[in-house]
Write a protein that holds these residues in place. Sequence first.
Motif, PDB file in Angstrom:
ATOM      1  N   ASN A   1      39.881  34.383  27.288  1.00 35.56           N
ATOM      2  CA  ASN A   1      40.184  33.618  28.497  1.00 35.56           C
ATOM      3  C   ASN A   1      40.422  32.147  28.170  1.00 35.56           C
ATOM      4  O   ASN A   1      41.293  31.498  28.758  1.00 35.56           O
ATOM      5  CB  ASN A   1      39.047  33.758  29.500  1.00 35.56           C
ATOM      6  CG  ASN A   1      39.009  35.119  30.164  1.00 35.56           C
ATOM      7  OD1 ASN A   1      40.000  35.858  30.151  1.00 35.56           O
ATOM      8  ND2 ASN A   1      37.883  35.475  30.749  1.00 35.56           N
TER       9      ASN A   1
ATOM     10  N   VAL B   1      39.278  33.433  40.795  1.00 29.04           N
ATOM     11  CA  VAL B   1      39.314  34.770  40.188  1.00 29.04           C
ATOM     12  C   VAL B   1      39.765  35.751  41.263  1.00 29.04           C
ATOM     13  O   VAL B   1      39.373  35.634  42.430  1.00 29.04           O
ATOM     14  CB  VAL B   1      37.923  35.177  39.655  1.00 29.04           C
ATOM     15  CG1 VAL B   1      37.835  36.676  39.403  1.00 29.04           C
ATOM     16  CG2 VAL B   1      37.595  34.415  38.379  1.00 29.04           C
TER      17      VAL B   1
ATOM     18  N   TYR C   1      39.199  39.339  42.572  1.00 31.01           N
ATOM     19  CA  TYR C   1      38.203  40.403  42.445  1.00 31.01           C
ATOM     20  C   TYR C   1      38.730  41.758  42.894  1.00 31.01           C
ATOM     21  O   TYR C   1      38.385  42.789  42.320  1.00 31.01           O
ATOM     22  CB  TYR C   1      36.958  40.055  43.265  1.00 31.01           C
ATOM     23  CG  TYR C   1      36.124  38.949  42.677  1.00 31.01           C
ATOM     24  CD1 TYR C   1      35.147  39.219  41.720  1.00 31.01           C
ATOM     25  CD2 TYR C   1      36.303  37.632  43.081  1.00 31.01           C
ATOM     26  CE1 TYR C   1      34.377  38.201  41.186  1.00 31.01           C
ATOM     27  CE2 TYR C   1      35.537  36.613  42.552  1.00 31.01           C
ATOM     28  CZ  TYR C   1      34.574  36.901  41.599  1.00 31.01           C
ATOM     29  OH  TYR C   1      33.828  35.888  41.069  1.00 31.01           O
TER      30      TYR C   1
ATOM     31  N   GLY D   1      42.944  31.545  37.991  1.00 34.47           N
ATOM     32  CA  GLY D   1      42.673  31.279  36.591  1.00 34.47           C
ATOM     33  C   GLY D   1      43.762  30.456  35.925  1.00 34.47           C
ATOM     34  O   GLY D   1      44.242  29.453  36.482  1.00 34.47           O
TER      35      GLY D   1
ATOM     36  N   ARG E   1      33.734  30.234  36.719  1.00 34.91           N
ATOM     37  CA  ARG E   1      34.051  31.589  37.151  1.00 34.91           C
ATOM     38  C   ARG E   1      35.301  32.126  36.437  1.00 34.91           C
ATOM     39  O   ARG E   1      35.347  33.261  35.979  1.00 34.91           O
ATOM     40  CB  ARG E   1      34.262  31.583  38.668  1.00 34.91           C
ATOM     41  CG  ARG E   1      34.449  32.951  39.300  1.00 34.91           C
ATOM     42  CD  ARG E   1      34.936  32.786  40.743  1.00 34.91           C
ATOM     43  NE  ARG E   1      34.118  31.888  41.535  1.00 34.91           N
ATOM     44  CZ  ARG E   1      33.121  32.267  42.312  1.00 34.91           C
ATOM     45  NH1 ARG E   1      32.808  33.542  42.402  1.00 34.91           N
ATOM     46  NH2 ARG E   1      32.450  31.376  43.021  1.00 34.91           N
ATOM     47  N   ALA E   2      36.352  31.288  36.345  1.00 33.97           N
ATOM     48  CA  ALA E   2      37.612  31.751  35.780  1.00 33.97           C
ATOM     49  C   ALA E   2      37.524  31.991  34.278  1.00 33.97           C
ATOM     50  O   ALA E   2      38.267  32.812  33.735  1.00 33.97           O
ATOM     51  CB  ALA E   2      38.722  30.741  36.075  1.00 33.97           C
TER      52      ALA E   2
ATOM     53  N   ASP F   1      35.961  35.506  33.700  1.00 39.62           N
ATOM     54  CA  ASP F   1      36.635  36.598  34.396  1.00 39.62           C
ATOM     55  C   ASP F   1      36.698  37.828  33.495  1.00 39.62           C
ATOM     56  O   ASP F   1      37.072  37.734  32.324  1.00 39.62           O
ATOM     57  CB  ASP F   1      38.046  36.142  34.781  1.00 39.62           C
ATOM     58  CG  ASP F   1      38.798  37.166  35.609  1.00 39.62           C
ATOM     59  OD1 ASP F   1      38.154  38.019  36.246  1.00 39.62           O
ATOM     60  OD2 ASP F   1      40.045  37.105  35.602  1.00 39.62           O
ATOM     61  N   GLN F   2      36.309  38.977  34.036  1.00 39.13           N
ATOM     62  CA  GLN F   2      36.332  40.269  33.322  1.00 39.13           C
ATOM     63  C   GLN F   2      35.372  40.301  32.132  1.00 39.13           C
ATOM     64  O   GLN F   2      35.506  41.140  31.243  1.00 39.13           O
ATOM     65  CB  GLN F   2      37.750  40.600  32.861  1.00 39.13           C
ATOM     66  CG  GLN F   2      38.767  40.723  33.986  1.00 39.13           C
ATOM     67  CD  GLN F   2      38.574  41.965  34.833  1.00 39.13           C
ATOM     68  OE1 GLN F   2      38.507  43.066  34.326  1.00 39.13           O
ATOM     69  NE2 GLN F   2      38.494  41.775  36.157  1.00 39.13           N
TER      70      GLN F   2
ATOM     71  N   ASN G   1      32.697  42.436  37.209  1.00 36.04           N
ATOM     72  CA  ASN G   1      33.117  41.034  37.192  1.00 36.04           C
ATOM     73  C   ASN G   1      32.070  40.111  37.800  1.00 36.04           C
ATOM     74  O   ASN G   1      32.396  39.211  38.589  1.00 36.04           O
ATOM     75  CB  ASN G   1      34.463  40.867  37.903  1.00 36.04           C
ATOM     76  CG  ASN G   1      35.325  39.807  37.253  1.00 36.04           C
ATOM     77  OD1 ASN G   1      34.931  39.184  36.282  1.00 36.04           O
ATOM     78  ND2 ASN G   1      36.507  39.601  37.804  1.00 36.04           N
TER      79      ASN G   1
END
Length: 502
Positions: free
Chosen positions: A49, A256, A258, A314, A350-351, A354-355, A452
């Motif tokens: 990321n 993000v 979801y 993101g 958060r971004a 992500d995943q 997530n």
Amino acid sequence: MAKDAPLYLRPRVEPPLAALLGEAGFLHSLVDALGSPLNVLLPEVVAENADRFLSVYRRHRLSGRVYFAHKANRSSALVRRLAACDPEAVGVDVASLGELRHALGCGFTGDRVMATGPKDPEFLWLAARVGATVNVDSPGELRKLAELVRGHGLSRTRVLARLSGFESDAGYGGTGTRVLSRGSRFGTPVAEAEVLWSALEEHRDAVELVGLAYHLDTTGLEEKARALERCVLLMDECRARGLAPGAVDIGGGFGVGYVAEAAEWERWTTALSEAVLGLRPPLTWRGHGYGLRAEAGTVRGTAALYPAHRTVAGPGYLDELLSRPAPALGRSPATLLLEHLNDLYIEPGRALVDQCGVSLARVLEVRRTDDAPDRYLVRLGMNAGDVSLEEHGVLVDPVLLPRDGARDAPNSEGPVGVHLVGNLCLEADLITRRLVHLPRLPCPGDVMAFVNTAGYAMDFHAHRAQRQPVARTVAVTREAGTWRWCPDEDYWPLTHPEEGPF
């Protein structure tokens, strides 16, 4: 589609997280060994990321650094993996003394650390001592830092001056338009910047201004572009006073996605309004409206919900922000940064995760509700503090991992609506206030996987109420075709996962 059709909010799942969820037996074995709840992290994804954000920098020919907002997750594995990234391009944003100590212990050197948030003297001293960059919120905080630097004989500390209240200057550039933004308790209002510049001049023996910063509590691209443009222009004012800033820190808030399907999100939010108006059965526990209410046949209020389906989030959000024309000068923020030879700093939380993670909980009990025989209560081996998606307004379905491994096994009930409740002796301990639709009825021993959750939902609100266990956290990697795990605190980025698709 009929109103009684299941209202799914199925999660967006990408590789390698999708491959991990396909290993139900492996995940069940982790829960069997380590208990419920359990957090599972993929540290390699956080590095991927970071590179996705840096690819946006490269596309716009910008230099600067991506700082991970540590408050999004307490994990050691994630921070250690980022510490192993390019030291010129990846740093960490810490908002407390504890986070600073943790980042240093995970391998970050002080020059890669950004200190933000409320700061006590101990936090300021250690940040200055290790050579971190301090994001100062006010002239008063700047004076405290300068006194510490002088009093302890420390080297000049690099600082960013954080600003807020950009709407008070919305008429700059001849636009004549006042644009309101949500107020913030962080940063110095632009209208009071003169006092901040004077403080920077007064204390230049102890601090070195390296740039300006902002962090707006909004998803609005125009508002963020306006603030970025204004910071670039204000830096010219600083240079005219003999200061030498060279970077703009635009904070986080890149978002993000979801929920996988826009149609499902639109259908659910429409149904919520219908339920609030009484046009369909309630979608939530005891008619909770998520901030909406009915008045004289009209829906009033604002839904306190995160936009769970986002077409741009993101790195894509950053790319769009840098590409759109800025309001006053008409040139893109990327162009303005290049023209002024400014670096770009960002602070995704958060971004950036992500995943990166999933929270697992064992199904403990399944029973019909008293007031609606076609709905069920499913009690999980976790509480609302262990997976605080709804605390942040995020609505997304969990993934059911049956004990027998037959994820799509037929069930006489077909798709069912369930309320997911926690393990605390409290009426308010609801994992989901809304009715969650699942493809089949869960059974005790099954596992629910909340996808997530690494960004703020995994451990931000975790607690030991009623002496219930707090989730352990493990890091997993894929090596030689096999999933391997270790406790989060035991992960070090010394081995390389297998190359190729999962």
